[in-house]
Design an enzyme around this catalytic site. Sequence first.
Site, PDB file in Angstrom:
ATOM      1  N   CYS A 148      14.730  -0.989  -8.018  1.00 50.48           N
ATOM      2  CA  CYS A 148      14.791  -0.761  -6.577  1.00 50.48           C
ATOM      3  C   CYS A 148      13.633   0.148  -6.132  1.00 50.48           C
ATOM      4  O   CYS A 148      12.486  -0.275  -6.132  1.00 50.48           O
ATOM      5  CB  CYS A 148      16.160  -0.212  -6.192  1.00 50.48           C
ATOM      6  SG  CYS A 148      16.531  -0.395  -4.428  1.00 50.48           S
TER       7      CYS A 148
ATOM      8  N   HIS B 186      20.386  -3.419  -8.856  1.00 43.69           N
ATOM      9  CA  HIS B 186      21.161  -2.343  -9.472  1.00 43.69           C
ATOM     10  C   HIS B 186      22.258  -2.971 -10.337  1.00 43.69           C
ATOM     11  O   HIS B 186      22.684  -4.094 -10.109  1.00 43.69           O
ATOM     12  CB  HIS B 186      21.825  -1.471  -8.400  1.00 43.69           C
ATOM     13  CG  HIS B 186      20.869  -0.652  -7.613  1.00 43.69           C
ATOM     14  ND1 HIS B 186      20.202   0.433  -8.130  1.00 43.69           N
ATOM     15  CD2 HIS B 186      20.468  -0.750  -6.316  1.00 43.69           C
ATOM     16  CE1 HIS B 186      19.442   0.976  -7.205  1.00 43.69           C
ATOM     17  NE2 HIS B 186      19.580   0.271  -6.097  1.00 43.69           N
TER      18      HIS B 186
END
Length: 496
Positions: free
Chosen positions: A331, A429
């Site tokens: 991310c 994630h």
Amino acid sequence: MTNKTLMIQGTTSDAGKSTLVTAICRSLLRRGVKVAPFKPQNMALNSAVTVDGGEIGRAQAVQAQACGLQPHTDMNPVLLKPNTDIGAQVIIHGKARANMDAVAYHDYKRTAMQAVLESFQRLSSAYDAVLVEGAGSPAEINLRDRDIANMGFAEEVDCPVILVADIDRGGVFAHLVGTLALLSESEQRRVRGFVINRFRGDIALLEPGLRWLEEYTGKPVLGVLPYLNGLHLEAEDALPRDSIVKSDATLKVIAPALPRISNHTDFDPLRLHPQVDFQFIGPGQSPPPADLIILPGSKSVRNDLQWLRENGWEEVIRKHLRYGGRVIGICGGYQMLGRSIADPHGLEGVAGESVGLGWLDIATTLEPEKQLRRVEGRLWLDDARITGYEIHAGVTRCLASQTSAVCLEDGRLDGVVSDDNQVLGLYLHGLFESPQALTALLRWAGLNEVQRLDYDALREADINRLADVVDQYLNWEEIAGFLQVGPNSDDRESRA
């Protein structure tokens, strides 16, 4: 007083509120009670994507699992994600509303309370019981005005409260008595009893103190829960304090402890894997030689990128790659590995653009609309199945032809791999929670014979272990009375 609702409040942060709610939820589920978790307001950088396309605190997602449910935004209607020392992104019903400083949010609390009550009413109508978790301590004098997280909520919905304290930190009687003393008379009456958490030793030595506490306050001790070694449920926000000793660890993995790190729970499967020696590296610590460096997610990517440079990580990564090491960016870490990060709207601070680390041919622009998805797909490695979730405001474009890291089931591609196969960046994630993906990525990082680890199965076992403990040590007759459920009901099939 509201039936079928019980609120767990704590004398301090990390007293055991989240864990106790998780344990009681699973125990109620095993008794055949249809139960849901609820936290009016949470402040955390660890969040989970919900089945209805929003985000909530990860603790409530774990509690939902304990209830046999998919996480839903009603379980945590107000989420505050700090992005500066004095401000946070305010998320209502799973969607970001605005960045606010403490003063602005204080003025906004009446609106936030309406969102809290709407969600609570929906859960109350749909479930036999609702287990509510408070935040921090109810005795924070400066936060009592317009409180929506602790006694302000309990008073509004008229529900009973149990106060939990951590004896392992010391001063448990002072914590309980002091907290009670700082509550109003109506709030004191609302507290139905105490739970003492993380006790080690001979209970006989504690019993005189328990008798004194009950006599002094007029309230019962509803349970003394033992300290549980080897419990590895996700932490609410703080980085894990306990190290895990492993004799067979052969792969060294490190990650910088970024000031605004988000979703550090991504690393929990690595911490638990018997062959992985994982370590967060804080400011002032010298990064040791490693096989794999992982750049985590961040709530303030450009500021954390600057922190990386100021702490020497750019040179550490350069040397690491020169000697054949591997790097993963997740991310915000993925964005840092690119050529540039632009924030034209000032979403994470002062508007502007930062030069990235430059190991991936990508450029990222932060946009107001946050992407929130639960996804499945296949890694470029061995076509391994991967599941995870996206929580990001960045729109990333490739500047050159590169191998895609993941092919998602909806046809989209996520992430890229460098031409030399040393650097991987992606938005997903939770990427290490999938057994196939974890095995493939560890093999890519240099571990030849990888032991399989099923993180979800470990989490499920920990939840059941917690439920076994509260079954043994809590006064279930009292708990059942608070919730208006039968204390002896038991769904045996749900245990199978």
